[in-house]
Design an enzyme around this catalytic site. Structure first.
Site, mmCIF file in Angstrom:
data_model
loop_
_atom_site.group_PDB
_atom_site.id
_atom_site.type_symbol
_atom_site.label_atom_id
_atom_site.label_comp_id
_atom_site.label_asym_id
_atom_site.label_seq_id
_atom_site.Cartn_x
_atom_site.Cartn_y
_atom_site.Cartn_z
ATOM 1 N N ASP A 132 0.830 -1.220 -0.011
ATOM 2 C CA ASP A 132 -0.149 -0.425 -0.021
ATOM 3 C C ASP A 132 0.644 1.232 0.529
ATOM 4 O O ASP A 132 0.248 2.489 -0.645
ATOM 5 C CB ASP A 132 -0.857 -0.230 1.537
ATOM 6 C CG ASP A 132 -2.213 -0.775 1.348
ATOM 7 O OD1 ASP A 132 -2.041 -1.418 -0.110
ATOM 8 O OD2 ASP A 132 -2.792 -1.083 2.026
ATOM 9 N N LYS A 190 -8.433 3.787 11.773
ATOM 10 C CA LYS A 190 -8.949 3.558 10.126
ATOM 11 C C LYS A 190 -8.787 2.122 10.372
ATOM 12 O O LYS A 190 -7.438 1.866 10.274
ATOM 13 C CB LYS A 190 -8.404 3.935 8.822
ATOM 14 C CG LYS A 190 -8.159 4.172 7.587
ATOM 15 C CD LYS A 190 -7.613 5.310 6.427
ATOM 16 C CE LYS A 190 -7.999 4.675 5.281
ATOM 17 N NZ LYS A 190 -7.451 3.373 4.733
HETATM 18 P P1 NAD Z 1 -8.225 4.777 1.477
HETATM 19 O O1 NAD Z 1 -8.474 3.313 2.429
HETATM 20 O O2 NAD Z 1 -7.623 5.454 1.750
HETATM 21 O O3 NAD Z 1 -9.681 5.625 2.457
HETATM 22 C C1 NAD Z 1 -10.705 5.809 2.504
HETATM 23 C C2 NAD Z 1 -11.763 3.654 3.692
HETATM 24 O O4 NAD Z 1 -11.231 3.978 4.378
HETATM 25 C C3 NAD Z 1 -12.985 4.123 3.103
HETATM 26 O O5 NAD Z 1 -13.978 4.021 2.113
HETATM 27 C C4 NAD Z 1 -13.060 2.971 4.322
HETATM 28 O O6 NAD Z 1 -13.387 1.467 3.894
HETATM 29 C C5 NAD Z 1 -12.176 3.109 5.177
HETATM 30 N N1 NAD Z 1 -12.484 3.390 6.454
HETATM 31 C C6 NAD Z 1 -11.355 2.768 7.473
HETATM 32 N N2 NAD Z 1 -11.539 2.622 8.502
HETATM 33 C C7 NAD Z 1 -13.090 3.936 8.839
HETATM 34 C C8 NAD Z 1 -13.387 4.838 8.979
HETATM 35 N N3 NAD Z 1 -13.521 4.684 11.048
HETATM 36 N N4 NAD Z 1 -14.350 5.807 8.970
HETATM 37 C C9 NAD Z 1 -14.390 5.797 7.196
HETATM 38 N N5 NAD Z 1 -13.724 5.611 6.031
HETATM 39 C C10 NAD Z 1 -13.212 4.832 6.878
HETATM 40 O O7 NAD Z 1 -8.872 5.142 0.223
HETATM 41 P P2 NAD Z 1 -9.289 4.046 -0.941
HETATM 42 O O8 NAD Z 1 -9.854 4.523 -1.680
HETATM 43 O O9 NAD Z 1 -10.534 3.046 -0.031
HETATM 44 O O10 NAD Z 1 -7.906 3.467 -1.000
HETATM 45 C C11 NAD Z 1 -6.605 3.670 -1.633
HETATM 46 C C12 NAD Z 1 -5.917 2.809 -1.008
HETATM 47 O O11 NAD Z 1 -5.742 1.656 -1.131
HETATM 48 C C13 NAD Z 1 -4.606 3.496 -1.264
HETATM 49 O O12 NAD Z 1 -4.206 4.697 -0.746
HETATM 50 C C14 NAD Z 1 -3.790 2.258 -0.696
HETATM 51 O O13 NAD Z 1 -2.743 1.875 0.320
HETATM 52 C C15 NAD Z 1 -4.743 0.857 -1.058
HETATM 53 N N6 NAD Z 1 -4.288 0.250 -2.015
HETATM 54 C C16 NAD Z 1 -3.626 -0.645 -2.853
HETATM 55 C C17 NAD Z 1 -3.483 -0.306 -3.814
HETATM 56 C C18 NAD Z 1 -1.974 -1.893 -4.082
HETATM 57 O O14 NAD Z 1 -1.722 -2.097 -5.579
HETATM 58 N N7 NAD Z 1 -1.460 -2.438 -3.034
HETATM 59 C C19 NAD Z 1 -4.049 -0.304 -4.940
HETATM 60 C C20 NAD Z 1 -5.293 0.336 -4.973
HETATM 61 C C21 NAD Z 1 -5.539 0.846 -3.842
#
Ligand code: NAD
Length: 328
Positions: free
Chosen positions: A35, A116
């Site tokens: 990530d 989170k």
């Molecule tokens: P994010 O994970 O940065 O944040 C949004 C998500 O956080 C929300 O949709 C929800 O599911 C979660 N969340 C958990 N606890 C929460 C709380 N208390 N309140 C509100 N939301 C909460 O954004 P995203 O769009 O879900 O994903 C992007 C992230 O996913 C990237 O920053 C990366 O870390 C990961 N990612 C990794 C890869 C990889 O190849 N490793 C690829 C794509 C995305």
């Protein structure tokens, strides 16, 4: 090539690369990079897009939530979009977020800080108090119907004590203990093990047979919803106080904060103790508490302007060590 042309080319290459990684992560549940590496490339893209706003591609990950929705499950249109969150990586990012909120609202306000949870978001619907449907976030507008699988999660109430029409949203996750047991069982059976609890939760909630999901013991923490004003929930702080009355499980470690200093203290405290938690967290979410103020701040194409997700620095090596300690 001029420097500008080079930068624009790099920007477009990053879009291709990130889209490929997002497909592996969201659709196949098989990420090929950490990530932290994804976040690093994404931040590089955001910074280039800031410098060249006229060249932002419509297919850029900055212009959408998640990825396409897998064809395996029926599709569900969300009653309101399920958004992503803007990210913060250091104290300056938090200070900037707080200052911007104060500036936009013209006064100092209350924030709620939450863990989170490193899982995947879900929207669960009740009609007249009965559990009727659950869906993944998908692309934010349309998610996958995972009603039968979410029904197997013990902490998800199937019938409320009041005949409410309500949608609750939160994070499905796999507790560390379930994850270790699952991987031990898989290893004993000669099957490939899961990389981490988040991937294994995502794979488990998309099983075609709900009995498999049930055996793997997922859990959920709820942190938002779509509901009538009559419930008397007007802020995030209210929500945490009242959700348990309706049997909706919330994470107890939230805290109301009144300044960037208090927010930062919470981030440090939770970060220091995070390995002792029985589930994985990958950061801290900071939200403006009052719903009217949230509405006033609004949203971007991808994320609310009233919240930010602070991401902990990568700790791959440590996690690896801990996993080995537990499995021997
Ligand atoms: P994010 O994970 O940065 O944040 C949004 C998500 O956080 C929300 O949709 C929800 O599911 C979660 N969340 C958990 N606890 C929460 C709380 N208390 N309140 C509100 N939301 C909460 O954004 P995203 O769009 O879900 O994903 C992007 C992230 O996913 C990237 O920053 C990366 O870390 C990961 N990612 C990794 C890869 C990889 O190849 N490793 C690829 C794509 C995305």
């Amino acid at each position: 090539m001029t420097k500008d042309q080079e930068n624009i080319q790099r920007m477009h290459d990053l879009v291709d690369q990130l889209n490929h990684l997002a497909h592996q992560y969201y659709v196949l549940d098989q990420p090929s990079v950490s990530d932290a590496e994804y976040d690093r490339l994404y931040q590089e893209l955001l910074s280039l897009e800031q410098d060249y706003p006229d060249y932002i591609l419509s297919e850029s990950p900055s212009q959408r939530v998640g990825d396409q929705v897998s064809e395996t499950f029926a599709k569900v249109r969300h009653s309101q979009p399920m958004l992503s969150l803007a990210n913060a990586f250091n104290r300056e990012d938090i200070d900037r977020f707080v200052a911007n909120v104060y500036k936009e609202l013209g006064k100092q306000v209350e924030f709620v800080c939450e863990l989170k949870i490193d899982g995947l978001s879900v929207a669960i619907n009740y009609e007249k108090g009965r559990y009727v449907q659950a869906a993944t976030r998908g692309n934010g507008e349309i998610g996958e119907n995972i009603t039968a699988n979410v029904k197997t999660i013990e902490s998800v109430p199937k019938k409320l004590s009041e005949p409410l029409d309500i949608e609750v949203r939160g994070e499905i996750f796999m507790p560390k203990s379930s994850f270790l047991k699952l991987n031990q069982d898989r290893e004993a059976a000669g099957l490939a093990t899961f990389a981490n609890p988040r991937n294994s939760a995502a794979g488990t909630i998309r099983q075609l047979d709900p009995k498999v999901t049930a055996r793997r013991q997922l859990d959920v923490f709820l942190y938002s919803g779509v509901f009538s004003e009559d419930l008397g929930i007007h802020s995030q702080a209210d929500l945490f106080a009242k959700f348990p009355d309706y049997q909706f499980q919330v994470n107890p470690l939230h805290r109301t904060c009144h300044s960037a200093d208090e927010i930062w203290d919470y981030i440090i405290e939770m970060g220091d103790n995070r390995h002792d938690l029985p589930y994985d967290i990958d950061g801290i979410v900071v939200k403006v508490s009052d719903f009217d103020q949230q509405e006033q701040l609004g949203r971007t194409v991808k994320a609310p302007k009233w919240a930010i997700a602070y991401k902990f620095p990568a700790e791959e090596a440590k996690t690896q060590l801990k996993t080995i300690e537990w499995t021997v």
